[in-house]
Design a protein around this motif. Structure first.
Motif, PDB file in Angstrom:
ATOM      1  N   TRP A 102       0.823  -1.213   0.000  1.00  0.00           N
ATOM      2  CA  TRP A 102       0.000   0.000   0.000  1.00  0.00           C
ATOM      3  C   TRP A 102       0.852   1.256   0.000  1.00  0.00           C
ATOM      4  N   ARG A 103       0.354   2.261  -0.734  1.00  0.00           N
ATOM      5  CA  ARG A 103       0.953   3.592  -0.721  1.00  0.00           C
ATOM      6  C   ARG A 103      -0.157   4.622  -0.602  1.00  0.00           C
ATOM      7  N   THR A 104       0.181   5.760  -0.079  1.00  0.00           N
ATOM      8  CA  THR A 104      -0.833   6.767   0.217  1.00  0.00           C
ATOM      9  C   THR A 104      -0.610   8.055  -0.568  1.00  0.00           C
ATOM     10  N   VAL A 105      -1.720   8.681  -0.935  1.00  0.00           N
ATOM     11  CA  VAL A 105      -1.692   9.989  -1.590  1.00  0.00           C
ATOM     12  C   VAL A 105      -2.331  10.992  -0.644  1.00  0.00           C
ATOM     13  N   THR A 106      -1.570  11.965  -0.200  1.00  0.00           N
ATOM     14  CA  THR A 106      -2.122  13.023   0.639  1.00  0.00           C
ATOM     15  C   THR A 106      -2.831  14.026  -0.255  1.00  0.00           C
ATOM     16  N   LEU A 107      -4.112  14.239   0.014  1.00  0.00           N
ATOM     17  CA  LEU A 107      -4.915  15.109  -0.849  1.00  0.00           C
ATOM     18  C   LEU A 107      -4.755  16.568  -0.457  1.00  0.00           C
ATOM     19  N   SER A 108      -4.716  17.413  -1.464  1.00  0.00           N
ATOM     20  CA  SER A 108      -4.720  18.850  -1.198  1.00  0.00           C
ATOM     21  C   SER A 108      -6.095  19.259  -0.673  1.00  0.00           C
ATOM     22  N   HIS A 109      -6.154  20.416  -0.065  1.00  0.00           N
ATOM     23  CA  HIS A 109      -7.424  20.921   0.454  1.00  0.00           C
ATOM     24  C   HIS A 109      -8.461  21.034  -0.666  1.00  0.00           C
ATOM     25  N   ASP A 110      -8.037  21.540  -1.817  1.00  0.00           N
ATOM     26  CA  ASP A 110      -8.966  21.713  -2.941  1.00  0.00           C
ATOM     27  C   ASP A 110      -9.447  20.364  -3.478  1.00  0.00           C
ATOM     28  N   ALA A 111      -8.539  19.378  -3.527  1.00  0.00           N
ATOM     29  CA  ALA A 111      -8.921  18.056  -4.031  1.00  0.00           C
ATOM     30  C   ALA A 111      -9.938  17.395  -3.113  1.00  0.00           C
ATOM     31  N   LEU A 112      -9.736  17.504  -1.807  1.00  0.00           N
ATOM     32  CA  LEU A 112     -10.677  16.910  -0.852  1.00  0.00           C
ATOM     33  C   LEU A 112     -12.044  17.580  -0.955  1.00  0.00           C
ATOM     34  N   LYS A 113     -12.060  18.905  -1.098  1.00  0.00           N
ATOM     35  CA  LYS A 113     -13.333  19.609  -1.229  1.00  0.00           C
ATOM     36  C   LYS A 113     -14.031  19.236  -2.536  1.00  0.00           C
ATOM     37  N   ALA A 114     -13.257  19.078  -3.611  1.00  0.00           N
ATOM     38  CA  ALA A 114     -13.846  18.650  -4.892  1.00  0.00           C
ATOM     39  C   ALA A 114     -14.440  17.250  -4.754  1.00  0.00           C
ATOM     40  N   LYS A 115     -13.742  16.375  -4.042  1.00  0.00           N
ATOM     41  CA  LYS A 115     -14.249  15.015  -3.814  1.00  0.00           C
ATOM     42  C   LYS A 115     -15.543  15.052  -3.006  1.00  0.00           C
ATOM     43  N   GLU A 116     -15.583  15.902  -2.019  1.00  0.00           N
ATOM     44  CA  GLU A 116     -16.782  16.018  -1.187  1.00  0.00           C
ATOM     45  C   GLU A 116     -17.969  16.536  -2.005  1.00  0.00           C
ATOM     46  N   ARG A 117     -17.721  17.519  -2.870  1.00  0.00           N
ATOM     47  CA  ARG A 117     -18.800  18.027  -3.726  1.00  0.00           C
ATOM     48  C   ARG A 117     -19.265  16.949  -4.701  1.00  0.00           C
ATOM     49  N   ALA A 118     -18.302  16.186  -5.215  1.00  0.00           N
ATOM     50  CA  ALA A 118     -18.645  15.106  -6.146  1.00  0.00           C
ATOM     51  C   ALA A 118     -19.516  14.060  -5.462  1.00  0.00           C
ATOM     52  N   LEU A 119     -19.163  13.663  -4.261  1.00  0.00           N
ATOM     53  CA  LEU A 119     -19.907  12.628  -3.550  1.00  0.00           C
ATOM     54  C   LEU A 119     -21.346  13.062  -3.282  1.00  0.00           C
ATOM     55  N   LYS A 120     -21.541  14.342  -3.038  1.00  0.00           N
ATOM     56  CA  LYS A 120     -22.893  14.853  -2.756  1.00  0.00           C
ATOM     57  C   LYS A 120     -23.832  14.698  -3.952  1.00  0.00           C
ATOM     58  N   GLU A 121     -23.279  14.512  -5.142  1.00  0.00           N
ATOM     59  CA  GLU A 121     -24.120  14.324  -6.325  1.00  0.00           C
ATOM     60  C   GLU A 121     -24.798  12.949  -6.335  1.00  0.00           C
ATOM     61  N   TYR A 122     -24.273  12.007  -5.546  1.00  0.00           N
ATOM     62  CA  TYR A 122     -24.850  10.653  -5.518  1.00  0.00           C
ATOM     63  C   TYR A 122     -25.969  10.571  -4.485  1.00  0.00           C
ATOM     64  N   ASP A 123     -26.984  11.361  -4.718  1.00  0.00           N
ATOM     65  CA  ASP A 123     -28.094  11.463  -3.773  1.00  0.00           C
ATOM     66  C   ASP A 123     -28.829  10.133  -3.609  1.00  0.00           C
ATOM     67  N   SER A 124     -28.956   9.357  -4.677  1.00  0.00           N
ATOM     68  CA  SER A 124     -29.682   8.084  -4.600  1.00  0.00           C
ATOM     69  C   SER A 124     -28.994   7.101  -3.663  1.00  0.00           C
ATOM     70  N   GLN A 125     -27.682   7.255  -3.482  1.00  0.00           N
ATOM     71  CA  GLN A 125     -26.931   6.372  -2.588  1.00  0.00           C
ATOM     72  C   GLN A 125     -26.801   6.948  -1.188  1.00  0.00           C
ATOM     73  N   LEU A 126     -26.622   8.255  -1.099  1.00  0.00           N
ATOM     74  CA  LEU A 126     -26.451   8.896   0.204  1.00  0.00           C
ATOM     75  C   LEU A 126     -27.691   8.762   1.081  1.00  0.00           C
ATOM     76  N   LYS A 127     -28.847   8.701   0.463  1.00  0.00           N
ATOM     77  CA  LYS A 127     -30.072   8.567   1.248  1.00  0.00           C
ATOM     78  C   LYS A 127     -30.138   7.237   1.985  1.00  0.00           C
ATOM     79  N   LEU A 128     -29.353   6.261   1.532  1.00  0.00           N
ATOM     80  CA  LEU A 128     -29.414   4.928   2.124  1.00  0.00           C
ATOM     81  C   LEU A 128     -28.156   4.552   2.907  1.00  0.00           C
ATOM     82  N   CYS A 129     -27.011   5.072   2.516  1.00  0.00           N
ATOM     83  CA  CYS A 129     -25.768   4.649   3.190  1.00  0.00           C
ATOM     84  C   CYS A 129     -24.785   5.809   3.289  1.00  0.00           C
TER      85      CYS A 129
END
Length: 458
Positions: free
Chosen positions: A279-306
């Motif tokens: 295993w190796r790790t990638v430390t995410l920049s602040h902007d990358a993490l926020k972009a990932k968080e915004r992206a995840l919020k688009e999956y409303d059909s999944q977030l409502k359940l899990c």
């Protein structure tokens, strides 16, 4: 009705006949012991995860402009969960990224019922869910910097990827989804050959330097087989100097702690410290993490359940594993080391917990040894699956005459290579081998996933 105090309740029990008290103890003890065991398991798992957090993983090499990334996701949302931060950072640096979805993620009855408001969804409702999840994926990837021209939806059957590899390999025997009732996509049959062909063409078209795909030991069957099909396509494509990076979404009780913890790093499943994944790790920049968080919020059909599980992937880092391809020959034993004790069932029942698979050529036979954390048990199903490069599939349940040492922690199976040959053609130069344990054919407790072995004959 008068409330009874605790002391009064105990005095009442004391006056019961002995048989009645024994019956109460027999009825109450199993769930209490089960709850205590689960509590101890999760406490130990959290302690292991905390210890791993304090021991940093090696860093993933920085991305450079010459790279081209191909991200393969079994379902819409896996790309964001496992690789979202890396995608965002790559696109920020102008590095091309192409994302491929093997399925539309349409075989999710609870999500389908929620989206269509139909408690008994029909085939058209599952198709509707798949279309919605495609839209969610495009919206999510937009936040990560990937446009629709760099997204491919292959549309293969959700929860059917394993069947394409093992049972429905050729177009003469297509797989039919029990959810959408479809058996083809773009005029191509739902079969293993079609999926390998599609992935091969995508690899040849995008010419990636790096491929990101789910790990073969991921507990979800679509995820596990995504790695297998990707490896098969890469071998067929003849594209050279491609690095494979594996990410996990489902593996036991992981990630820990569950829930939104954006200040914590992501660490591998606790049981994977003994596995052969580097295993190796990638430390995410602040902007990358926020972009990932915004992206995840688009999956409303999944977030409502899990939502608790999905938000567990919003961490300061992402992790990727590398696997070493093993060769099988008469002089050396090739091995696959599996994770241990990272699921409550595997932890409670060591006879189901695979630790290592060994393979060696012995004369005209392939000798495969499965190693368990505990002694083998009669009620557990032990299975070995093999596929040759030409598509010959072979399954073995490890019992007499294949089981050489009943009751031991090693199960040994000797398979004539002739059984894997196609007609008059000799066996090719490679094999995919997988081992699994379970109580029934549909109940898989542990699996190594299919691993690619090169054959080196004398």
């Amino acid at each position: 009705m008068r409330k009874i105090s605790g002391n009064e309740f105990l005095e009442t029990i004391k006056r019961w006949p002995r048989w009645k008290r024994y019956t109460l103890v027999a009825f109450v003890s199993p769930p209490l012991l089960g709850a205590l065991f689960a509590l101890l398991f999760y406490a130990n798992l959290h302690r292991s995860a905390s210890a791993m957090t304090s021991e940093p993983l090696p860093a993933f090499p920085p991305l450079v402009p010459a790279q081209r990334l191909l991200v393969i996701a079994p379902h819409c949302d896996d790309e964001t969960l496992g690789v979202g931060g890396v995608i965002a950072q790559a696109r920020h640096d102008g590095i091309p990224v192409h994302v491929v979805f093997l399925t539309n993620g349409d075989a999710f009855p609870a999500a389908c019922a929620l989206v269509t408001r139909n408690l008994q969804p029909a085939a058209k409702d599952y198709v509707k869910l798949g279309n919605l999840r495609q839209k969610e994926a495009l919206a999510a990837l937009k936040h990560l910097g990937v446009g629709p021209e760099d997204v491919t939806f292959l549309g293969y059957p959700d929860r059917g990827i394993r069947a394409l590899w093992e049972a429905n390999w050729s177009p003469e025997k297509p797989y039919k989804s029990p959810f959408t009732q479809k058996d083809s996509v773009r005029g191509e049959a739902y079969c293993g050959q079609s999926l390998v062909s599609d992935l091969t063409q995508l690899i040849q078209k995008t010419r990636p330097t790096d491929i990101f795909v789910t790990h073969p030991a991921d507990d979800h069957q679509d995820h596990s087989l995504a790695a297998t099909f990707t490896e098969a396509a890469l071998q067929k494509s003849k594209v050279e100097r491609v690095l494979m990076h594996y990410y996990i979404v489902h593996r036991g009780d992981w990630p820990l702690p569950q829930g939104y913890s954006p200040s914590l790093p992501l660490v591998p499943p606790a049981g994977f410290t003994s596995a052969d994944t580097h295993w190796r790790t990638v430390t995410l920049s602040h902007d990358a993490l926020k972009a990932k968080e915004r992206a995840l919020k688009e999956y409303d059909s999944q977030l409502k359940l899990c939502d608790r599980f999905l938000n567990s992937f919003l961490r300061t880092s992402e992790i990727f594993g590398q696997l070493t391809q093993a060769g099988i020959d008469p002089m050396h034993t090739a091995s696959v080391r599996d994770g241990q004790g990272d699921d409550v069932v595997r932890f409670a029942n060591p006879s189901t917990d695979l630790t290592r698979l060994d393979a060696q050529l012995v004369g005209k036979n392939l000798k495969v040894t499965l190693n368990l954390r505990g002694a083998s048990a009669p009620g557990v199903r032990y299975a070995l699956h093999l596929r040759s490069e030409k598509g010959t599939f072979l399954a073995r349940t490890l019992r007499s005459p294949y089981l050489s040492q009943p009751g031991s922690s090693q199960l040994v199976c000797s398979i004539p290579l002739a059984e894997l040959e196609t007609g008059t053609q000799p066996l090719e130069e490679a094999l995919w081998i997988s081992a699994e344990t379970g109580m029934t054919a549909r109940n898989i407790v542990d699996q190594t996933g299919y691993r690619y072995f090169a054959l080196h004959r004398p």
